[in-house]
Design a protein around this motif. Structure first.
Motif, short mmCIF file in Angstrom:
data_model
loop_
_atom_site.label_atom_id
_atom_site.label_comp_id
_atom_site.label_asym_id
_atom_site.label_seq_id
_atom_site.Cartn_x
_atom_site.Cartn_y
_atom_site.Cartn_z
N HIS A 82 74.91 -29.98 -61.58
CA HIS A 82 74.03 -29.21 -60.69
C HIS A 82 73.88 -29.92 -59.36
O HIS A 82 73.93 -31.15 -59.28
CB HIS A 82 72.66 -28.95 -61.34
CG HIS A 82 71.82 -30.17 -61.55
ND1 HIS A 82 70.93 -30.64 -60.60
CD2 HIS A 82 71.70 -31.02 -62.60
CE1 HIS A 82 70.31 -31.72 -61.05
NE2 HIS A 82 70.76 -31.97 -62.27
N ILE A 83 73.67 -29.13 -58.33
CA ILE A 83 73.64 -29.69 -56.97
C ILE A 83 72.23 -29.84 -56.42
O ILE A 83 72.02 -30.50 -55.41
CB ILE A 83 74.49 -28.85 -56.00
CG1 ILE A 83 73.98 -27.40 -55.92
CG2 ILE A 83 75.96 -28.84 -56.44
CD1 ILE A 83 72.99 -27.13 -54.81
N ASP A 84 71.23 -29.23 -57.08
CA ASP A 84 69.88 -29.33 -56.54
C ASP A 84 69.23 -30.64 -56.94
O ASP A 84 69.61 -31.28 -57.93
CB ASP A 84 69.02 -28.16 -57.02
CG ASP A 84 68.79 -28.16 -58.52
OD1 ASP A 84 69.78 -28.31 -59.28
OD2 ASP A 84 67.62 -28.02 -58.95
N THR A 85 68.27 -31.06 -56.14
CA THR A 85 67.51 -32.27 -56.44
C THR A 85 66.06 -31.91 -56.74
O THR A 85 65.62 -30.79 -56.51
CB THR A 85 67.58 -33.29 -55.29
OG1 THR A 85 67.07 -32.69 -54.09
CG2 THR A 85 69.01 -33.74 -55.06
N ALA A 86 65.33 -32.88 -57.25
CA ALA A 86 64.01 -32.64 -57.81
C ALA A 86 62.94 -32.48 -56.74
O ALA A 86 63.19 -32.58 -55.53
CB ALA A 86 63.65 -33.79 -58.75
N ASP A 87 61.72 -32.26 -57.21
CA ASP A 87 60.59 -31.95 -56.36
C ASP A 87 60.02 -33.22 -55.72
O ASP A 87 58.93 -33.68 -56.06
CB ASP A 87 59.52 -31.22 -57.18
CG ASP A 87 58.47 -30.56 -56.31
OD1 ASP A 87 58.74 -30.35 -55.12
OD2 ASP A 87 57.39 -30.23 -56.83
N PHE A 88 60.79 -33.78 -54.80
CA PHE A 88 60.39 -34.98 -54.06
C PHE A 88 61.13 -34.91 -52.73
O PHE A 88 62.18 -34.26 -52.63
CB PHE A 88 60.78 -36.25 -54.83
CG PHE A 88 60.14 -37.51 -54.31
CD1 PHE A 88 58.87 -37.88 -54.76
CD2 PHE A 88 60.78 -38.33 -53.39
CE1 PHE A 88 58.27 -39.05 -54.29
CE2 PHE A 88 60.20 -39.48 -52.93
CZ PHE A 88 58.93 -39.85 -53.37
N ASN A 89 60.62 -35.56 -51.72
CA ASN A 89 61.23 -35.49 -50.39
C ASN A 89 62.74 -35.74 -50.44
O ASN A 89 63.19 -36.77 -50.93
CB ASN A 89 60.57 -36.50 -49.46
CG ASN A 89 61.17 -36.45 -48.06
OD1 ASN A 89 61.65 -35.41 -47.62
ND2 ASN A 89 61.12 -37.57 -47.37
N ALA A 90 63.53 -34.78 -49.94
CA ALA A 90 64.99 -34.91 -49.93
C ALA A 90 65.55 -34.73 -48.52
O ALA A 90 66.75 -34.56 -48.35
CB ALA A 90 65.60 -33.86 -50.86
N GLU A 91 64.68 -34.78 -47.53
CA GLU A 91 65.11 -34.61 -46.15
C GLU A 91 65.29 -35.99 -45.50
O GLU A 91 64.40 -36.82 -45.53
CB GLU A 91 64.07 -33.81 -45.36
CG GLU A 91 64.52 -33.37 -43.99
CD GLU A 91 65.70 -32.42 -44.02
OE1 GLU A 91 66.70 -32.71 -43.34
OE2 GLU A 91 65.62 -31.40 -44.74
N GLY A 92 66.49 -36.22 -44.95
CA GLY A 92 66.75 -37.49 -44.29
C GLY A 92 67.08 -38.61 -45.26
O GLY A 92 66.71 -39.76 -45.03
N VAL A 93 67.78 -38.28 -46.35
CA VAL A 93 68.17 -39.32 -47.31
C VAL A 93 69.07 -40.34 -46.61
O VAL A 93 70.06 -39.99 -45.97
CB VAL A 93 68.89 -38.70 -48.52
CG1 VAL A 93 69.43 -39.79 -49.45
CG2 VAL A 93 67.96 -37.76 -49.28
N ASN A 94 68.70 -41.59 -46.73
CA ASN A 94 69.39 -42.68 -46.03
C ASN A 94 69.74 -43.77 -47.04
O ASN A 94 69.01 -44.75 -47.19
CB ASN A 94 68.49 -43.24 -44.91
CG ASN A 94 69.15 -44.36 -44.14
OD1 ASN A 94 70.37 -44.39 -43.97
ND2 ASN A 94 68.35 -45.31 -43.68
N PRO A 95 70.87 -43.63 -47.74
CA PRO A 95 71.19 -44.57 -48.83
C PRO A 95 71.39 -46.00 -48.32
O PRO A 95 71.91 -46.23 -47.23
CB PRO A 95 72.51 -44.01 -49.39
CG PRO A 95 72.59 -42.61 -48.90
CD PRO A 95 71.89 -42.59 -47.58
#
Length: 414
Positions: A82-95
């Motif tokens: 699955h491609i969706d992520t969970a109910d937590f901030n997912a904007e601006g992911v900076n690994p």
């Protein structure tokens, strides 16, 4: 040099795209921003040379076929993520990349050191000495659930295409939305996918091989109060907030996620908001035994009925539904699919961890829809929050398992 040169770059590219699903949406997919990512996967599959690449407008799944290079028929395997992520901030992911981690040091996530990965708190870190870890920067989740699985399956197909000397049967792949909100697999087209069995590549640490999940239900409770001025409230005011507290206090206090483990089920209140006039509460219910789930559901219904009777009117409105069932009910008749994965791991010196999942996967629903689908590890740790991380080496091992399953499927059916 990395074993699979495109695996980590692909993963890093994927996690930077916000594909967070929306639990409050009734659309398919639940969030419009999932669609461009799915269609980018479609383009990538076409570019690498996969066949029958398509985007299903009804369920938003992208599927493709890697045709057999054999001169005889073997069972068709599916690999699904699955491609969706969970109910937590997912904007601006900076690994962040931590090379050659020593298994002991505290990893500072953000510049100020407010958020850290400390082995004293997260003991799983201790087993990753010598690994390259990919973490968050403390402000978002990472998205290894399940973009590690997406990257692994995509890279496995790329690897097989570039190594035609490796024999394999037909392999189907599927990438879908909304697993995190429990609705993605509801619309999956098993007949069109046309696999004999499948695996979701959506598990956590090394070795996870899961074919037993919770039975799951959820419910919403809407409570109607009566709000008047507190100075003249006696015998008139009815606090919906207090009624919500009263309801919660009648559930078993020692049957919550933080007080249970193993095969113990639970109730979890995960949303509570409102005012004296109206409160809305949302719960999940989990139990490994179907009868246990029904008993928990009945307890909720009994409490609601009791409170409404005591109040003399219907102030508590209950909306409850089942989400998924323990996939072992299906998988017990398809243990050859599990055995194939066990043998693949054994050949790779990986010890399977077949502990029941204290959760669920799309494989639960898919299995009940007629496609036996146990779950394989994808590598993520501490998923669904800012402390999430994944090991590059474990991601490579997950990819190894996908390839080995394909290989053994040929050997065992030739």
């Amino acid at each position: 040099m990395a074993k699979y040169e495109n695996l980590v770059p692909r993963f890093l590219k994927y996690v930077k795209v916000n594909t967070r699903s929306n639990p409050n949406s009734d659309t398919i997919p639940s969030a419009a921003h999932e669609v461009p990512f799915l269609k980018s996967l479609m383009a990538e599959l076409e570019e690498m040379g996969m066949s029958e690449v398509k985007y299903n407008e009804k369920n938003s799944y992208v599927t493709a076929l890697l045709p057999s290079n054999l001169d005889h028929k073997v069972p068709t395997i599916g690999f699904i993520t699955h491609i969706d992520t969970a109910d937590f901030n997912a904007e601006g992911v900076n690994p962040q990349i931590v090379e050659d981690y020593d298994g002991q040091s505290v990893i500072k996530l953000d510049a100020d050191g407010k958020y850290v990965l400390d082995p004293a708190e997260f003991s799983s870190l201790k087993k990753y000495a010598g690994h390259t870890l990919i973490t968050t920067d403390g402000t978002t989740l990472l998205g290894a659930d399940d973009k590690s699985g997406v990257a692994e399956v995509m890279t496995a197909m790329e690897y097989l295409i570039s190594h035609p000397e490796i024999k394999h049967g037909d392999i189907k792949v599927g990438f879908g939305p909304d697993e995190e909100i429990g609705t993605g697999a509801d619309h999956f087209d098993v007949k069109d996918f046309n696999a004999d069995f499948a695996y979701t590549v959506d598990g956590g640490p090394l070795g996870e091989l899961e074919y037993e999940t919770f039975n799951a239900a959820s419910f919403k409770l809407k409570i109607e109060g009566k709000d008047v001025h507190p100075g003249s409230a006696k015998d008139i005011l009815v606090s919906a907030i207090q009624l919500g507290i009263d309801f919660q206090n009648q559930l078993p206090r020692d049957e919550t996620p933080e007080t249970t483990d193993g095969r113990q089920g639970f109730f979890q209140l995960w949303i509570f908001n409102g005012t004296i006039d109206e409160v809305n509460m949302e719960y999940i219910i989990r139990d490994f035994d179907r009868e246990g789930l029904e008993n928990r559901k009945q307890l909720v219904k009994d409490i609601v009925a009791k409170m409404n009777k005591e109040l003399g009117q219907e102030r508590l409105a209950l909306d409850m539904h089942d989400e998924y069932y323990n996939m072992v009910e299906v998988m017990k008749d398809h243990m050859d699919v599990v055995k194939l994965a066990e043998e693949a791991m054994a050949e790779l010196d990986i010890t399977p961890d077949e502990s029941p999942v204290r959760g669920g996967t799309d494989g639960s629903k898919l299995s009940f829809m007629g496609l036996p689908t146990p779950n394989l590890f994808a590598g993520g740790e501490n998923m669904h929050g800012r402390y999430e991380y994944v090991s590059e080496q474990v991601m490579e091992q997950a990819l190894d398992v996908v390839l080995k399953i394909s290989e053994l499927n040929v050997k065992q059916n030739s």
